[in-house]
Design a protein around this motif. Structure first.
Motif, short mmCIF file in Angstrom:
data_model
loop_
_atom_site.label_atom_id
_atom_site.label_comp_id
_atom_site.label_asym_id
_atom_site.label_seq_id
_atom_site.Cartn_x
_atom_site.Cartn_y
_atom_site.Cartn_z
N LEU A 205 0.85 -1.19 0.00
CA LEU A 205 0.00 0.00 0.00
C LEU A 205 0.88 1.23 0.00
O LEU A 205 1.83 1.34 0.79
CB LEU A 205 -0.90 0.01 1.24
CG LEU A 205 -1.67 1.32 1.49
CD1 LEU A 205 -2.81 1.46 0.50
CD2 LEU A 205 -2.20 1.36 2.92
N ILE A 206 0.58 2.17 -0.88
CA ILE A 206 1.28 3.45 -0.92
C ILE A 206 0.26 4.56 -0.66
O ILE A 206 -0.75 4.64 -1.36
CB ILE A 206 1.98 3.67 -2.27
CG1 ILE A 206 3.01 2.57 -2.51
CG2 ILE A 206 2.65 5.04 -2.30
CD1 ILE A 206 3.71 2.67 -3.87
N LEU A 207 0.54 5.37 0.35
CA LEU A 207 -0.35 6.47 0.70
C LEU A 207 0.20 7.75 0.08
O LEU A 207 1.33 8.15 0.34
CB LEU A 207 -0.46 6.62 2.21
CG LEU A 207 -1.39 7.72 2.73
CD1 LEU A 207 -2.82 7.42 2.32
CD2 LEU A 207 -1.29 7.83 4.26
N SER A 208 -0.63 8.39 -0.76
CA SER A 208 -0.22 9.62 -1.43
C SER A 208 -1.39 10.59 -1.44
O SER A 208 -2.51 10.23 -1.86
CB SER A 208 0.24 9.32 -2.87
OG SER A 208 0.58 10.51 -3.54
N SER A 209 -1.14 11.81 -0.96
CA SER A 209 -2.18 12.86 -0.93
C SER A 209 -3.42 12.38 -0.19
O SER A 209 -4.55 12.70 -0.56
CB SER A 209 -2.54 13.30 -2.35
OG SER A 209 -1.40 13.80 -3.03
N GLY A 210 -3.20 11.59 0.87
CA GLY A 210 -4.31 11.14 1.69
C GLY A 210 -5.07 9.95 1.13
O GLY A 210 -6.02 9.47 1.75
N LYS A 211 -4.67 9.43 -0.03
CA LYS A 211 -5.35 8.30 -0.63
C LYS A 211 -4.39 7.12 -0.75
O LYS A 211 -3.22 7.29 -1.09
CB LYS A 211 -5.89 8.67 -2.02
CG LYS A 211 -6.99 9.72 -1.98
CD LYS A 211 -7.55 9.97 -3.38
CE LYS A 211 -8.68 11.00 -3.34
NZ LYS A 211 -9.24 11.26 -4.69
N GLY A 212 -4.90 5.93 -0.46
CA GLY A 212 -4.09 4.72 -0.52
C GLY A 212 -4.33 3.93 -1.78
O GLY A 212 -5.47 3.78 -2.22
N SER A 213 -3.28 3.43 -2.39
CA SER A 213 -3.40 2.59 -3.59
C SER A 213 -2.63 1.29 -3.36
O SER A 213 -1.50 1.30 -2.88
CB SER A 213 -2.85 3.32 -4.82
OG SER A 213 -1.49 3.65 -4.66
N LYS A 214 -3.26 0.17 -3.72
CA LYS A 214 -2.66 -1.15 -3.54
C LYS A 214 -2.06 -1.64 -4.85
O LYS A 214 -2.56 -1.35 -5.92
CB LYS A 214 -3.71 -2.15 -3.05
CG LYS A 214 -4.22 -1.89 -1.66
CD LYS A 214 -5.39 -2.79 -1.29
CE LYS A 214 -5.01 -4.25 -1.31
NZ LYS A 214 -6.13 -5.12 -0.87
N SER A 215 -0.96 -2.39 -4.73
CA SER A 215 -0.32 -2.99 -5.91
C SER A 215 0.37 -4.27 -5.49
O SER A 215 0.56 -4.54 -4.30
CB SER A 215 0.67 -2.01 -6.54
OG SER A 215 1.69 -1.67 -5.62
#
Length: 299
Positions: A205-215
């Motif tokens: 999980l990478i948190l960027s600008s308050g939003k998390g994206s999974k990869s």
């Protein structure tokens, strides 16, 4: 006079008027008075009435110094032991273990439950050692790889969120504006901004600008554990910054290099690292002590 000296002098009935006022002002003064009353029970008479602390104090002052009161001696020794144990418990309660790594330094930490933490460079970690059995929780600022023994819930608290597991292997990066959690074994839960995200093995999980994206991730462990820095479509300027940090050097390069780098460099051989980042772009370099000059032309 510090708290410990006041307590010792109080137990010996050796406080001056000013020191007695200071002792009575202590937050734990009433507790110590109760302890001395309990210590009086060592006099062998289980049915005897225990007098107040003030009465005992007057008796201690009025007794002749030429005679030995063994009950007083035994009671004082018992009280010293009890108070000493209480003080030790209070100190142990606040036992905090802290670790901090410098530039290009890694440290392996074994936690009280035999879980291990590999703390990356420029990182800080701390936990309450005395409460670990009931609360497996630590604070992290930086990057660390965790190999957690199975047991009670295990929490890693960062400025961006909390990572919780029962037993697994995972990596947490929490530095500057970056927050990334990578799970290599088991299952982890990431909590941030009242949101819960579960990560099974092989995901991050990478948190960027308050939003998390999974990869998905395909490697078995973080590259930094193998002394490698890996990049994917990264700005060349960011690669240079990482190189300077890993080798503690200054790198001079053309400011108009608008290129992106996908690849890696190692941390223990500067020559090889420079070849890795310069050869794909036909760049040349020159090493001058702690300074490296990268150019478009020949050396």
């Amino acid at each position: 006079m510090d708290k410990e000296q006041l307590v010792i002098k109080w137990l010996n009935n050796d406080l001056t008027e000013g020191e007695l006022k200071a002792f009575n002002a202590l937050e734990d003064a009433d507790l110590y008075k109760e302890i001395i009353e309990e210590a009086q029970r060592f006099n062998g008479n289980m049915h005897a009435k225990v007098e107040s602390f003030d009465v005992l104090d007057e008796k201690l002052v009025s007794k002749s110094n030429n005679s030995i009161n063994w009950v007083k001696v035994v009671s004082s020794i018992a009280a010293i032991f009890i108070v000493g144990f209480a003080l030790f418990t209070l100190v142990k309660k606040d036992s905090i273990s802290s670790f901090k790594t410098d530039l290009a330094q890694n440290e392996v930490i074994t936690l009280p439950d035999n879980s291990t933490v590999n703390l990356n460079e420029l990182s800080e970690l701390q936990y309450n050692n005395s409460k670990w059995d009931t609360n497996r929780s630590l604070d992290l600022n930086g990057e660390a790889f965790f190999d957690v023994e199975k047991g009670k819930r295990f929490d890693v608290n960062t400025p961006f969120g909390t990572v919780s597991v029962l037993g697994t292997e995972f990596n947490v990066l929490s530095r500057d504006s970056i927050f990334k959690v990578s799970c290599y074994e088991g299952l982890v839960k990431v909590t941030f901004d009242d949101e819960n995200i579960k990560l099974p093995a092989g995901t991050e999980l990478i948190l960027s600008s308050g939003k998390g994206s999974k990869s998905k991730i395909t490697i078995a462990e973080p590259h930094w554990l193998k002394n490698m820095s890996v990049f994917e479509n990264a700005l060349f300027e960011d690669v240079i910054i990482e190189l300077e940090k890993q080798y503690n050097i200054e790198v001079q390069h053309p400011s108009d290099l608008n290129i992106k780098f996908t690849g890696a460099f190692e941390h223990n051989n500067l020559e090889n690292a420079l070849k890795s980042i310069s050869k794909p772009f036909n760049l040349t370099y020159r090493i001058n002590t702690n300074k490296v000059i990268i150019t478009n032309g020949e050396n």
